[in-house]
Motif scaffolding. Structure first.
Motif, short mmCIF file in Angstrom:
data_model
loop_
_atom_site.label_atom_id
_atom_site.label_comp_id
_atom_site.label_asym_id
_atom_site.label_seq_id
_atom_site.Cartn_x
_atom_site.Cartn_y
_atom_site.Cartn_z
N LEU A 1 0.81 -1.20 -0.17
CA LEU A 1 0.02 -0.05 0.02
C LEU A 1 1.02 1.16 -0.08
O LEU A 1 1.67 1.45 0.84
CB LEU A 1 -1.10 0.03 1.18
CG LEU A 1 -1.81 1.31 1.43
CD1 LEU A 1 -3.12 0.86 1.97
CD2 LEU A 1 -1.16 2.48 2.36
N GLN A 2 0.83 1.95 -0.86
CA GLN A 2 1.36 3.39 -1.06
C GLN A 2 0.47 4.35 -0.42
O GLN A 2 -0.62 4.42 -0.98
CB GLN A 2 1.83 3.82 -2.33
CG GLN A 2 2.82 5.07 -2.45
CD GLN A 2 3.51 5.24 -3.56
OE1 GLN A 2 3.15 5.00 -4.71
NE2 GLN A 2 4.75 5.40 -3.51
N VAL A 3 0.82 5.12 0.49
CA VAL A 3 0.06 6.24 1.29
C VAL A 3 -0.56 7.23 0.48
O VAL A 3 0.48 7.86 -0.28
CB VAL A 3 0.85 6.53 2.52
CG1 VAL A 3 -0.05 7.64 3.16
CG2 VAL A 3 1.07 5.50 3.47
N GLY A 4 -1.62 7.46 0.24
CA GLY A 4 -2.19 8.69 -0.12
C GLY A 4 -2.40 9.60 0.76
O GLY A 4 -2.16 10.96 0.69
N ALA A 5 -3.34 9.28 1.79
CA ALA A 5 -3.59 10.20 3.07
C ALA A 5 -3.54 9.59 4.40
O ALA A 5 -3.59 8.19 4.35
CB ALA A 5 -4.67 10.80 2.61
N VAL A 6 -3.24 10.16 5.53
CA VAL A 6 -3.15 9.83 6.66
C VAL A 6 -4.24 10.44 7.70
O VAL A 6 -4.28 11.86 7.70
CB VAL A 6 -1.94 10.00 7.38
CG1 VAL A 6 -1.88 9.43 8.72
CG2 VAL A 6 -0.76 9.51 6.61
N HIS A 7 -5.09 9.61 8.16
CA HIS A 7 -6.27 10.34 8.78
C HIS A 7 -6.15 9.88 10.37
O HIS A 7 -6.16 8.68 10.52
CB HIS A 7 -7.53 9.92 8.29
CG HIS A 7 -7.72 10.04 6.95
ND1 HIS A 7 -8.19 11.09 6.18
CD2 HIS A 7 -7.35 9.04 5.86
CE1 HIS A 7 -8.40 11.00 4.80
NE2 HIS A 7 -7.67 9.54 4.67
N SER A 8 -6.35 10.80 11.41
CA SER A 8 -6.73 10.53 12.68
C SER A 8 -8.30 10.33 12.75
O SER A 8 -9.06 11.10 12.39
CB SER A 8 -6.34 11.67 13.43
OG SER A 8 -6.77 11.50 14.84
N ILE A 9 -8.50 9.01 13.10
CA ILE A 9 -9.83 8.65 13.13
C ILE A 9 -10.87 9.52 13.99
O ILE A 9 -12.20 9.57 13.91
CB ILE A 9 -10.21 7.15 13.42
CG1 ILE A 9 -9.44 6.31 12.20
CG2 ILE A 9 -11.70 6.65 13.60
CD1 ILE A 9 -9.51 4.91 12.31
N ALA A 10 -10.16 9.90 14.99
CA ALA A 10 -10.89 10.58 16.12
C ALA A 10 -11.38 11.89 15.76
O ALA A 10 -12.32 12.49 16.18
CB ALA A 10 -10.33 10.70 17.39
N GLU A 11 -10.43 12.38 14.85
CA GLU A 11 -10.79 13.80 14.29
C GLU A 11 -11.44 13.67 12.98
O GLU A 11 -11.96 14.71 12.53
CB GLU A 11 -9.27 14.63 14.03
CG GLU A 11 -8.50 14.61 15.32
CD GLU A 11 -7.26 14.98 15.11
OE1 GLU A 11 -6.83 15.53 13.78
OE2 GLU A 11 -6.45 15.41 15.90
#
Length: 284
Positions: free
Chosen positions: A143-153
């Motif tokens: 998997l090449q990262v497109g976006a990183v998300h904090s699930i709580a936010e």
């Protein structure tokens, strides 16, 4: 680009056995159990095989097919039904996510997922491990990262196609994070034609095996010499002790760490690693 060798799937500690390599060479990475997940093994397809059937056979416990699974990373659209907009994704939390954050893993960085595998054969209508075949570490997906998300936010209605994922269910930690795949696979900025930014290597190839062929210890790795550390400061994380490494011509040997999920290497410091990565995909 950072390369992350990420340990995922069944082993003796999580699941109770290796994932199987079928007689036709198919790699069937089995997701680990998760009592907080809403997904059952019996409802998941792994490289064309029902995950519940495989687990029931290999653990010799038919009830295991009804257990719930931590489908993570989720890389194959055929594993289950999908909502519109779905793409490959990975969840991480706790110490492992802290490590990824401390290493500044972000958009464009590449996860190569490896796990413990062992060859199987049919015996009396069930799958059984071949006694003469050792377990080995094999790369099975990416998997090449497109976006990183904090699930709580995340807003409540954000990424609705991802809400089936185990990191959206149960009680997760403060570090609970989701990595979603990018639109195309690029190795140090160069797009690989016809390659998705996420997926699985369907069949075993010797180039995907990390364990040295002649070894019966899964963590005895044989790698391209381009990964050999130039210093302890730039070595792959969890492997900064240089006595773990030994050069062998165009290869190197590594006593891989038994603990730790995410091993991170900055390929800017190791220019020969990117061509090796590209080779893995060119052979897929």
């Amino acid at each position: 680009m950072k390369l992350i060798l990420s340990r995922k799937g069944f082993d003796s500690a999580a699941g109770g056995c290796p994932s199987p390599i079928l007689p036709d060479g198919r790699l069937c990475s089995l997701p680990i159990p998760d009592s907080q997940s809403r997904l059952h093994y019996r409802d998941l397809t792994v490289n064309g095989m029902n995950a519940g059937d495989l687990i029931a056979d290999l653990t010799r416990n038919p009830d295991r097919a009804n257990d719930t699974a931590h489908l993570d990373p989720d890389l194959d659209p055929a594993t289950r039904s999908r909502a519109k907009g779905w793409r490959g994704l990975l969840g991480q939390d706790g110490t492992a996510q802290s490590h990824l954050r401390n290493q500044s893993v972000d958009s464009g960085d590449l996860f190569l997922f490896f796990g413990l595998f062992r060859r199987v054969e049919p015996v009396d209508g069930c799958w059984r491990f071949i006694k003469s075949e050792p377990a080995r570490h094999v790369i099975w997906g990416w998997l090449q990262v497109g976006a990183v998300h904090s699930i709580a936010e995340l807003a409540h209605d954000a990424l609705p196609w991802a809400h089936y994922h185990p990191h959206f269910s149960g009680e997760r930690g403060k570090q609970n994070t989701l990595y979603t795949a990018s639109d195309a696979l690029r190795i140090n900025g160069t797009k690989l034609p016809g390659k998705n930014a996420y997926g699985t290597f369907g069949h075993y190839k010797s180039s995907l095996q990390l364990t040295a062929e002649e070894s019966n210890k899964p963590s005895d790795w044989r790698l391209p010499v381009g990964l050999f550390p130039t210093s302890s400061a730039t070595a792959m994380t969890y492997h900064q002790k240089l006595e773990r490494w030994k050069k062998e011509g165009k290869y190197c040997r590594l006593k891989a760490a038994a603990r730790g999920q995410e091993f991170v290497l900055d390929t800017n410091q190791y220019p020969d690693v990117a061509p090796w990565i590209a080779t893995l995909f060119n052979q897929n």
